[in-house]
Design an enzyme around this catalytic site. Structure first.
Site, PDB file in Angstrom:
ATOM      1  N   CYS A   1      39.359 -13.829   3.027  1.00  0.00           N
ATOM      2  CA  CYS A   1      38.105 -13.800   2.255  1.00  0.00           C
ATOM      3  C   CYS A   1      36.914 -13.585   3.173  1.00  0.00           C
ATOM      4  O   CYS A   1      36.063 -12.718   2.932  1.00  0.00           O
ATOM      5  CB  CYS A   1      37.931 -15.110   1.486  1.00  0.00           C
ATOM      6  SG  CYS A   1      39.208 -15.450   0.270  1.00  0.00           S
TER       7      CYS A   1
ATOM      8  N   CYS B   1       0.717  -1.351  23.925  1.00  0.00           N
ATOM      9  CA  CYS B   1      -0.365  -0.362  23.965  1.00  0.00           C
ATOM     10  C   CYS B   1       0.147   0.957  23.426  1.00  0.00           C
ATOM     11  O   CYS B   1       1.320   1.102  23.079  1.00  0.00           O
ATOM     12  CB  CYS B   1      -0.906  -0.190  25.379  1.00  0.00           C
ATOM     13  SG  CYS B   1       0.312   0.491  26.532  1.00  0.00           S
TER      14      CYS B   1
ATOM     15  N   ASP C   1      -8.059  19.536 -14.441  1.00  0.00           N
ATOM     16  CA  ASP C   1      -7.369  19.841 -15.689  1.00  0.00           C
ATOM     17  C   ASP C   1      -8.201  19.250 -16.829  1.00  0.00           C
ATOM     18  O   ASP C   1      -8.900  18.258 -16.647  1.00  0.00           O
ATOM     19  CB  ASP C   1      -5.971  19.214 -15.670  1.00  0.00           C
ATOM     20  CG  ASP C   1      -5.227  19.449 -16.970  1.00  0.00           C
ATOM     21  OD1 ASP C   1      -5.132  20.609 -17.383  1.00  0.00           O
ATOM     22  OD2 ASP C   1      -4.775  18.460 -17.567  1.00  0.00           O
TER      23      ASP C   1
ATOM     24  N   CYS D   1       3.311   2.588  24.816  1.00  0.00           N
ATOM     25  CA  CYS D   1       4.596   2.091  24.292  1.00  0.00           C
ATOM     26  C   CYS D   1       4.997   2.883  23.048  1.00  0.00           C
ATOM     27  O   CYS D   1       6.134   3.341  22.918  1.00  0.00           O
ATOM     28  CB  CYS D   1       4.486   0.604  23.934  1.00  0.00           C
ATOM     29  SG  CYS D   1       4.098  -0.485  25.304  1.00  0.00           S
TER      30      CYS D   1
ATOM     31  N   CYS E   1      40.571 -18.350   2.139  1.00  0.00           N
ATOM     32  CA  CYS E   1      41.322 -18.140   3.363  1.00  0.00           C
ATOM     33  C   CYS E   1      40.555 -17.203   4.294  1.00  0.00           C
ATOM     34  O   CYS E   1      39.488 -16.697   3.939  1.00  0.00           O
ATOM     35  CB  CYS E   1      42.710 -17.567   3.063  1.00  0.00           C
ATOM     36  SG  CYS E   1      42.623 -15.915   2.340  1.00  0.00           S
TER      37      CYS E   1
ATOM     38  N   ASP F   1      -2.932  15.341 -14.778  1.00  0.00           N
ATOM     39  CA  ASP F   1      -2.170  14.177 -15.230  1.00  0.00           C
ATOM     40  C   ASP F   1      -0.853  14.532 -15.888  1.00  0.00           C
ATOM     41  O   ASP F   1      -0.068  13.653 -16.218  1.00  0.00           O
ATOM     42  CB  ASP F   1      -3.002  13.358 -16.227  1.00  0.00           C
ATOM     43  CG  ASP F   1      -3.050  14.012 -17.601  1.00  0.00           C
ATOM     44  OD1 ASP F   1      -3.142  15.266 -17.662  1.00  0.00           O
ATOM     45  OD2 ASP F   1      -3.001  13.285 -18.606  1.00  0.00           O
TER      46      ASP F   1
ATOM     47  N   ASP G   1       1.054  20.037 -14.544  1.00  0.00           N
ATOM     48  CA  ASP G   1       0.110  20.086 -13.418  1.00  0.00           C
ATOM     49  C   ASP G   1       0.819  19.941 -12.073  1.00  0.00           C
ATOM     50  O   ASP G   1       0.210  20.181 -11.024  1.00  0.00           O
ATOM     51  CB  ASP G   1      -0.932  18.960 -13.542  1.00  0.00           C
ATOM     52  CG  ASP G   1      -1.792  19.106 -14.789  1.00  0.00           C
ATOM     53  OD1 ASP G   1      -2.126  20.252 -15.139  1.00  0.00           O
ATOM     54  OD2 ASP G   1      -2.125  18.078 -15.410  1.00  0.00           O
TER      55      ASP G   1
END
Length: 797
Positions: free
Chosen positions: A86, A16, A495, A19, A83, A692, A696
């Site tokens: 590694c 809920c 723009d 929590c 080994c 764009d 801007d």
């Protein structure tokens, strides 16, 4: 925070809003850390100092307050180990990677079992790291598991609970006024029979409620689990005590509430199951986006067609896309002509014509032509991957309106427990003195009906569905706060170039005053160094005339004015009246012709060579088909529309008149656009900036809402709060409309959640609700909030 880092963790165990609030508060108590917990998505977004905390510290903190962090476990086959050194090396290196929770390497079996956080660390990055240190790793598919509960497990648990609760539910009929004529097996009324059925539901199926309640109380908090445990335990243990009284006293008539405890748990599970299913639908937008991408690609290698998985495509690969196939990744067309259906990315249904050098987007569908494309963006860098990322972040963020619900839910459960205790006392001592069964029953009803789940789900579910709906229509909100603020916009600044217009201008007129043969060649050679759309139009025109462009000695761009360059020992100036005035070049002989061009919506660029005026090159940018209708739609929404441009006032007014904009800021230098936004904000306006280009970006950041045209520069999209994929201005009123409808939906959810509790608690306290009815109402309240949010999927924008 100089070392600020953002981390998203999946959280398991939240039931809920209390929590989510508890986790948030606990994390935010840590120095230099800011946490945002989303109940609906079951995720926590944490911004912290990377030098101060490790990922393991945050996971440990979440564990300490009683919740689990969602991890994935994978088993990899490892090749190359010889080994113990590694295996130790792999464990050491991979164990230090952010997002890796645990690793265990088995040298004898040549496998590594790794637990990791999928939100932080991709599996591929782990495999790549192992490869980097000299070993080969591959997924061992049969051992790959997820640690989250599946829907099937929830179904099985629910079905068992229902089967055990049904006989007890039937026994409740004996308590009803009309029960005298209903057949009731004597066995069902036996307290030990009821105990046999109720106990597994209470302590096996319902055990996770006890665990959750214990963890909450241990951390000095309370949540839904506490309410459920208090209510059902009171019913169960009172009934158990009553059952014990029948031993050696067969005439004693016990007051049993085993059915109350079992049915309550079953109803809570049922509600959670329906909620789980419904919440899954709120994230369908993400699933649909992920399903769009192609599964494989055709790579051209030495003239041969090689089918490879999508993950194997690399930047620079040449890909063949046949008719009707999905374009695998973002790229540019090397050869071929076709149409491409980009509706899944932009929301626009009409196919787009594509030719050589045009860009294409992954997951879009090729039409009838055969295309060869060069891969430019793959994997997480593609447009689709970025869209998915933006939508996920938006769905995981909080809108400011949710703070109200957070504050209420934080104190809600303790208040309810207090009300339940007070109710018990009043009933036991005043309303129905010494009637312990009735007093317990009423208190249980108060506890159960007051679950704050609906309150916690009211905002995030609507945000998730609303942002998903936007993504399906080419509108990407970067967060819940932006989705909320968009509906408040009353002023929009557009723009001109690339926003109102297509941003693909063409040369329309050339005035060559002195009939120089090299005028266009010199101008195009200079302008090839500029990225401005007007400059590129001149370059393209010169190349179409098959002119050979030459290299420059010097080049200087003067933002808002033009350019100057040294080429073939000639000083060339190209630009505005302002530039010519600064260089003391007289342009009065062609001022009248310049005004004629500008009045027709064309941009006239003055050209001077060696301090002498040589002519004008006029360029026209066509208006987007959607501009006029979009601006009319904005006006219908009572929004004031402005246009801003660095172009001269004559050209700006001509363009504005064509699309119906009355308010124009012309001859504005790039750095001054943000000042215009600030000035309008000082007047009390809520301002959105739509642009764009790179120039801007400051204005987009300054505005209350920055909207970037999705076809524009990456920096503009990165700075903006809302991205309009595809560049259609009709997305602007749609974005505002969707924001308004989403916020209305949230208000409905919050109203009904608060109204439900405000009405339900007093009704339960008056003894007018049986506990099992209160449980059913509680379950329905959570589901109804999610279902109401899902209505947003069907709205028209």
């Amino acid at each position: 925070m100089n070392n600020a880092k953002q981390l998203t963790l999946g959280i398991e165990g939240m039931t809920c809003a209390a929590c989510a609030t508890r986790i948030e508060k606990s994390l935010n108590r840590m120095d230099g850390l800011n946490a945002n917990v989303n109940l609906a998505l079951e995720k926590a977004t944490i911004v912290y100092d990377n030098g101060q905390y490790q990922t393991s510290d945050l996971i440990e903190k979440i564990h300490s307050i009683g919740y689990e962090v969602a991890v994935e476990k994978i088993t990899l086959n490892i090749e190359g180990m010889t080994c113990a050194a590694c295996s130790a090396r792999i464990e050491k290196v991979i164990g230090k990677m952010d997002g890796v929770v645990q690793i265990n390497v088995n040298l004898a079996m040549n496998i590594a079992t790794i637990s990791y956080l999928p939100e932080v660390r991709s599996l591929q990055s782990i495999i790549d790291k192992i490869s980097h240190i000299g070993y080969a790793a591959a997924i061992k598919e049969e051992n790959a598991v997820k640690e989250k509960d599946t829907t099937k497990n929830k179904q099985i648990q629910l079905m068992i609970s229902i089967l055990l609760s049904l006989p007890l539910l039937y026994s409740m009929v004996s308590h009803l006024p009309f029960s005298s004529n209903i057949w009731m097996p004597h066995l069902l009324m036996n307290p030990w029979f009821q105990l046999l059925f109720a106990t597994p539901v209470q302590f096996i199926i319902g055990w996770h409620f006890y665990v959750g309640a214990f963890k909450a109380i241990r951390n000095y908090s309370a949540n839904m689990d506490v309410l459920v445990v208090l209510g059902t335990s009171a019913a169960y243990f009172y009934s158990l005590a009553e059952s014990i009284k029948t031993i050696n006293n067969s005439s004693y008539m016990p007051h049993l509430y085993f059915e109350t405890s079992a049915v309550l748990i079953t109803l809570v599970l049922l509600g959670k199951y329906f909620e789980h299913i419904a919440k899954g639908k709120t994230t369908e937008a993400i699933s649909k986006l992920m399903e769009l991408q192609a599964k494989e690609a055709i790579v051209l290698e030495n003239g041969n067609e090689v089918y490879v998985p999508l993950e194997a495509v690399k930047v620079g690969d040449l890909l063949l896309v046949k008719p009707g196939e999905k374009i695998p990744v973002d790229g540019v067309i090397v050869s071929g002509v076709s149409t491409v259906d980009e509706s899944m990315i932009t929301g626009e249904s009409l196919p787009v014509d594509k030719k050589t050098d045009d860009k294409v987007v992954g997951a879009t569908v090729n039409g009838n032509g055969i295309l060869t494309i060069r891969a430019e963006k793959v994997g997480k860098d593609t447009a689709l991957a970025n869209i998915v990322k933006i939508v996920e972040e938006a769905q995981g963020s909080k809108a400011p309106i949710q703070r109200l619900a957070d504050r209420i839910s934080n104190i809600f459960v303790p208040i309810v427990i207090g009300i339940a205790i007070l109710t018990f006392i009043i009933w036991f001592f005043v309303v129905d003195p010494q009637n312990l069964p009735k007093s317990i029953e009423v208190a249980i009803a108060v506890l159960v009906i007051a679950c704050p789940c609906a309150l916690g789900l009211a905002t995030p579910t609507s945000i998730m569905v609303g942002s998903g709906k936007g993504a399906e229509n080419g509108i990407l909100y970067k967060g819940g706060e932006f989705l909320e603020t968009t509906q408040k916009i009353n002023t929009i600044i557009l723009d001109k170039t690339g926003t109102v217009t297509k941003g693909k201008p063409e040369v329309t007129d050339i005035i060559n005053l002195n009939h120089r043969d090299d005028l266009l060649k010199l101008v195009a050679s200079v302008e090839k160094m500029s990225e401005h759309p007007l400059a590129q139009a001149i370059v393209q025109y010169a190349l179409q005339q098959e002119l050979q462009l030459t290299d420059l000695t010097e080049f200087i761009a003067i933002p808002g004015h033009g350019v100057e360059a040294l080429i073939e020992n000639k000083k060339v100036y190209i630009g505005t009246r302002r530039l010519m005035n600064e260089k003391n070049i007289d342009f009065s002989p062609i001022e009248e012709q310049l005004i004629v061009f500008e009045s027709a919506g064309k941009t006239g660029m003055l050209v001077a060579i060696d301090d002498k005026l040589e002519g004008i090159i006029a360029v026209a940018d066509t208006i987007k088909e959607s501009s006029r209708n979009a601006i009319k739609a904005l006006k219908d929404l009572k929004i004031q529309v402005f246009m801003v441009t660095g172009d001269n006032k004559h050209t700006a007014k001509a363009i504005a008149d064509q699309v119906g904009i009355e308010n124009v800021f012309a001859e504005v230098l790039p750095e001054k656009k943000a000042d215009i936004v600030a000035e309008l904000q000082k007047q009390g306006k809520i301002v959105a900036m739509v642009g764009d280009g790179i120039n801007d970006a400051p204005a987009l950041a300054k505005a209350d809402i920055g909207m970037a045209i999705g076809t524009g520069a990456d920096v503009a999209i990165e700075t903006a709060d809302v991205t309009l994929v595809g560049g259609d201005l009709s997305h602007i009123p749609k974005a505002i409309s969707l924001s308004k409808k989403t916020m209305n939906n949230i208000r409905q959810n919050l109203f009904w959640a608060l109204f439900y509790n405000s009405l339900g608690i007093p009704i339960a306290a008056l003894g007018l609700l049986q506990p099992w009815i209160a449980g059913a109402a509680m379950a329905f309240s959570s589901v109804s909030v999610v279902i109401n949010a899902l209505r947003l999927k069907r709205i028209k924008i």
